[in-house]
Scaffold this motif. Structure first.
Motif, PDB file in Angstrom:
ATOM      1  N   ASN A 250       0.689  -1.353  -0.072  1.00  8.50           N
ATOM      2  CA  ASN A 250       0.202  -0.601  -0.104  1.00  8.50           C
ATOM      3  C   ASN A 250       1.029   1.802   0.227  1.00  8.50           C
ATOM      4  O   ASN A 250       2.002   1.155   0.655  1.00  8.50           O
ATOM      5  N   PHE A 251       0.585   2.776  -0.656  1.00 10.09           N
ATOM      6  CA  PHE A 251       0.823   3.209  -0.119  1.00 10.09           C
ATOM      7  C   PHE A 251      -0.346   4.671  -0.291  1.00 10.09           C
ATOM      8  O   PHE A 251      -1.422   4.367  -0.587  1.00 10.09           O
ATOM      9  N   LEU A 252       0.500   6.055   0.454  1.00 10.28           N
ATOM     10  CA  LEU A 252      -0.296   6.633   0.957  1.00 10.28           C
ATOM     11  C   LEU A 252       0.010   7.760  -0.083  1.00 10.28           C
ATOM     12  O   LEU A 252       1.234   7.938   0.257  1.00 10.28           O
ATOM     13  N   TYR A 253      -0.257   9.105  -0.533  1.00 10.91           N
ATOM     14  CA  TYR A 253      -0.079  10.414  -1.366  1.00 10.91           C
ATOM     15  C   TYR A 253      -0.597  10.973  -0.650  1.00 10.91           C
ATOM     16  O   TYR A 253      -2.697  11.779  -0.905  1.00 10.91           O
TER      17      TYR A 253
ATOM     18  N   VAL B 222       4.050   8.662   0.548  1.00 11.46           N
ATOM     19  CA  VAL B 222       4.184  10.311  -0.313  1.00 11.46           C
ATOM     20  C   VAL B 222       3.582  11.439   0.135  1.00 11.46           C
ATOM     21  O   VAL B 222       3.189  11.827  -0.236  1.00 11.46           O
ATOM     22  N   VAL B 223       4.821  12.815   0.998  1.00  8.06           N
ATOM     23  CA  VAL B 223       4.349  13.979   0.422  1.00  8.06           C
ATOM     24  C   VAL B 223       5.117  14.817  -0.381  1.00  8.06           C
ATOM     25  O   VAL B 223       5.663  14.919  -0.683  1.00  8.06           O
TER      26      VAL B 223
ATOM     27  N   ALA C 289       9.770  12.521   0.434  1.00  5.11           N
ATOM     28  CA  ALA C 289       8.724  13.686   0.529  1.00  5.11           C
ATOM     29  C   ALA C 289       9.813  14.299  -0.997  1.00  5.11           C
ATOM     30  O   ALA C 289      11.074  14.291  -1.099  1.00  5.11           O
ATOM     31  N   VAL C 290       8.239  15.465  -0.987  1.00  4.36           N
ATOM     32  CA  VAL C 290       9.559  15.521  -2.755  1.00  4.36           C
ATOM     33  C   VAL C 290       9.188  17.286  -2.065  1.00  4.36           C
ATOM     34  O   VAL C 290       7.888  18.042  -1.735  1.00  4.36           O
TER      35      VAL C 290
END
Length: 612
Positions: free
Chosen positions: A470-473, A521-522, A549-550
Motif C-alpha cells: 500500500n501507498f498513501l500520497y 509520499v508527501v 517527501a518531494v
C-alpha cells in the motif's frame, strides 16, 4: 481500446496488418486475429494473447492475399479466448468482420436471430452484428453495402467496423459511430485503422470518418456516404506524424521515453503561443469563443482518469486567477445524471486521445443543453476535437504508453495558458503577476530537466519499496491533484494499492492506516501551505509512517523529518504541478519495472477508452 487494421491494395496484406497491429498494441488488448481472402474463401486466424503469439502460431503458413482485416480485442462481451477474439464469421462464413465498440441491443437481436434458426459460436455482440447483417442481405436480396446500412439503422450503441465479403475480394466496407476510424489513401492502395499510427509508414493522406458514415472501398477508389445514403465529399488531410515519433528511440519502454520527453513536449505545447518576454499569450484555437469564455458564469470541466486530475488543477487556477466558479466532473457520471447547465456555461472537455467514449457522450449532452464546448486534446482530427466548438491541441506528440505522463503535463501547460489569457481579458491579474508567471512558465522545461537528472536517486528509492502493498500520497492546494495523479500512476502500472488525499484529510480517516510498513509520499514543496504540510509530516512520523517527501531545492527543515527526499527546483506554486508530478512518474515506473510489470501495456487497461 481495441485496434483495427485493414488493407486493400497491391501488397501482401498479412505482414502489413501484423505490423500495424503491433503499432496499436499501446491501446490495450487481450487477444488478436486476422482474416484474409485466400483461394476463393475467407480465412480467419485468431489467438488469445499478444500479436507476437498469433504471428508465431502462423509462422511458415502461406497467407498470400492483397486484402485483409486485423484486430486487437479488449474484452467486453465474453472472456478473452480464441473463440471470442476477432475477426468473426457470419453464419455462412461468407462475411468476416472486425469491430470496436459495444452493440447495446445485441441480446434482443441475438434472440430474434436464434428464433430464425441461427446459432452462435462466441459470446460476442460482434458475431451477432455480422449475422444480423447477413440475415438482412440474404432475406432482402440486398448488396452488402445496403445490408450494412439497413443494419446500422437498427442497432444501438457504438461501433467501428470493417467487413470483408467472400464473393467480393476487391472490396472493404467500413463504418463508424462513437469509435474512431481513419481511412488512409495510398497509391492504388487503401488502409483502414483505429488511428493513424499503422498508416504513416505508407501514406500521409487520410480521411477521418465521422459518426454514422460508411466507407465503401474498392481497388479503383472509395466513396463515403451517410447512413441515409447521401454521398459525401471526403475531406482529405495530411497526417503530421513522423514514424520515429512512435518508436522507442533507444529507451527500454515508451513510458520512460515519454517521461523524458516532457521538457521538449511542454516546450512544443507552448511554441508559438507563449511570448514571456512581452507577457503575451496567443491561442488561435479559442479566438472565436474567447469572449464567451471570459464572460462565462460558470465553467464545467469534464474528463476521465489522468485528464480529470489536470482538470482539478485547472479548477484551482481558474478560480484563483479568473474568479470564475468551476466544477470538475467525471464524464462518466456527468452524462448519467441530469446536470444543471445554464446559458453562458462553458464546458471544457479534456482527453489525450480525443476519443474517450464517456467524454464524447458528455459533450453531446452539454451541447444539447446549449453549452459552449472547448476541447483540450492531443490527437489532431480526433472525435472530441471535431465535436467541440473550439479548443486547443496539446502538440505533445503521440503518447504510446497507456499510463499518461507527457499528456498530463501537456494538458496543464495548455490549460494554464488558457487560464492566464482569460485572466488578462477579465483584468483579474496584474501585469506584474502575469509577467512573473509567464517567465516561470517558460522555464518549466529546464526545471523538469533538473528533476530528470535525479532519476538514479529515484530508482534507488523505488528499490526500497517495490514490495510494498500500500501507498498513501498527500498534497495540499495545487499539489493535491498531483497526489491523486501519483497514486493513480502507481496503481495503474505496478498494481500496488495506492490512494491520494488532501493532506489535511489524513486525520479524518486514512491516518488509521499508517504504521511502520506504510510508505507515505508527501508533495511538500515550499508554498502557501508549507507550514501545514510540515505538520502533516509530523503526524505521519508520530505514527511510525515512512515518509518520502518531494521538496523544493534548498529546503533544510523537511529533510530532517522525512526518511527519503526528492528535490525539485524552486517554482511558482501555481505552476508546481508541472514539476512535482515528474518524480512521482519516475517512482511509479521504477517500482513497476522492479516488480516485473508491463509498464507500457498494464493489465486490463487501454489507452483510448472507446467503450462505456
Amino acid at each position: 481500446m481495441c485496434g483495427i487494421v485493414a488493407y486493400l491494395g497491391n501488397q501482401e496484406a498479412y505482414p502489413l496488418i501484423i505490423k500495424g497491429l503491433k503499432r496499436l498494441e499501446y491501446r490495450g488488448y487481450d487477444s488478436t486475429g486476422v482474416s484474409v481472402h485466400q483461394d476463393g474463401q475467407l480465412q480467419i486466424f485468431k489467438k488469445v494473447g499478444k500479436v507476437a503469439e498469433l504471428e508465431n502460431s502462423l509462422a511458415g503458413k502461406s497467407l498470400k492475399s492483397t486484402i485483409g482485416i486485423g484486430h486487437t480485442r479488449w474484452a467486453t462481451h465474453g472472456e478473452p479466448n480464441d473463440i471470442n477474439a476477432h475477426p468473426h464469421f457470419s453464419s455462412s462464413k461468407q462475411l468476416s468482420i472486425i469491430h470496436n465498440g459495444i452493440i447495446e441491443n445485441y441480446n434482443a437481436l441475438k434472440k430474434e436471430l436464434i428464433s430464425k434458426g441461427y446459432s452462435f459460436v462466441s459470446e460476442t455482440d460482434t458475431e451477432v452484428l455480422i449475422t444480423f447483417i447477413e440475415d438482412i442481405k440474404t432475406h432482402n436480396n440486398l448488396s452488402l453495402e445496403a445490408a450494412v446500412r439497413q443494419a446500422l439503422f437498427t442497432i444501438e450503441g457504438a461501433y467501428a467496423i470493417v467487413i470483408m465479403d467472400q464473393d467480393n475480394p476487391d472490396q472493404l466496407i467500413a463504418a463508424r459511430k462513437g469509435s474512431p476510424m481513419v481511412l488512409g489513401i495510398g497509391k492504388e492502395e487503401y488502409f483502414v485503422a483505429s488511428d493513424a499510427t499503422p498508416i504513416i509508414e505508407y501514406t500521409d493522406e487520410v480521411v477521418y470518418l465521422n459518426d454514422e458514415e460508411i466507407a465503401v472501398i474498392n481497388r479503383d477508389g472509395f466513396k463515403i456516404t451517410s447512413i441515409e445514403n447521401e454521398e459525401l465529399t471526403p475531406y482529405i488531410q495530411k497526417v503530421e506524424l513522423e514514424l520515429d515519433e512512435i518508436e522507442k528511440g533507444g529507451y527500454e519502454h515508451f513510458m520512460l521515453k515519454e517521461i523524458f520527453e516532457q521538457p521538449n513536449s511542454i516546450a512544443d505545447s507552448m511554441r508559438g503561443r507563449l511570448d514571456a518576454k512581452n507577457s503575451k499569450i496567443t491561442l488561435g484555437g479559442i479566438r472565436e469563443y474567447a469572449d464567451a469564455l471570459t464572460e462565462a458564469n460558470r465553467i464545467i470541466i469534464i474528463a476521465c482518469g489522468t485528464s480529470w486530475h489536470s482538470g482539478l488543477v485547472a479548477e484551482y487556477l481558474f478560480e484563483e486567477f479568473c474568479r470564475i466558479p468551476v466544477e470538475v466532473e467525471y464524464a462518466s457520471e456527468f452524462r448519467y445524471r441530469n446536470p444543471v447547465i445554464n446559458k453562458g456555461d462553458v464546458v471544457i472537455a479534456i482527453s489525450q486521445s480525443g476519443e474517450t467514449a464517456d467524454t464524447l457522450a458528455a459533450i453531446e449532452l452539454a451541447k444539447s443543453r446549449g453549452a459552449i464546448i472547448l476541447g483540450v486534446v492531443n490527437v489532431v482530427g480526433s472525435s472530441i476535437s471535431r465535436a467541440s466548438h473550439e479548443g486547443a491541441y496539446l502538440h505533445t506528440g503521440p503518447e504510446i504508453g497507456v499510463a499518461s505522463t507527457k499528456a498530463f503535463t501537456g494538458q496543464l501547460s495548455v490549460l494554464i495558458m488558457i487560464i492566464l489569457s482569460v485572466a488578462v481579458r477579465k483584468k483579474t491579474i496584474t501585469d506584474a503577476r502575469l509577467k512573473e508567471l509567464l517567465t516561470d512558465l517558460a522555464c518549466i522545461p529546464d526545471k523538469i530537466r533538473k528533476v530528470l537528472a535525479s532519476n538514479d536517486k529515484i530508482e534507488y528509492i523505488a528499490s526500497l519499496f517495490k514490495d510494498a502493498r500500500n501507498f498513501l500520497y498527500l498534497g495540499r492546494g495545487y499539489n493535491f491533484p498531483v497526489a491523486l495523479e501519483g497514486a493513480l500512476k502507481l496503481k495503474e502500472i505496478s498494481y500496488i494499492h495506492a490512494e491520494g488525499y488532501p493532506a489535511a484529510e489524513m486525520k479524518h480517516g486514512p491516518i488509521a492506516l499508517i504504521d511502520e510498513e506504510m510508505p507515505v509520499v508527501v508533495i511538500a514543496t515550499r508554498d502557501s501551505s508549507y507550514d501545514k504540510i510540515v505538520s502533516n509530516i509530523q503526524e505521519v512520523k508520530a505514527r511510525k509512517g515512512i515518509v518520502i517527501a518531494v521538496v523544493t531545492e534548498g529546503d533544510v527543515l523537511i529533510p530532517k523529518m522525512a526518511d527519503y527526499v526528492i528535490e525539485v527546483p524552486k517554482c511558482d506554486e501555481a505552476l508546481m504541478p508541472l514539476v512535482s508530478v515528474v518524480p512521482l512518474q519516475l517512482l511509479s515506473y521504477h517500482i513497476a519495472i522492479m516488480r516485473g510489470c508491463n509498464v507500457d501495456q498494464p493489465r486490463n487497461l487501454a489507452k483510448s477508452v472507446t467503450v462505456e
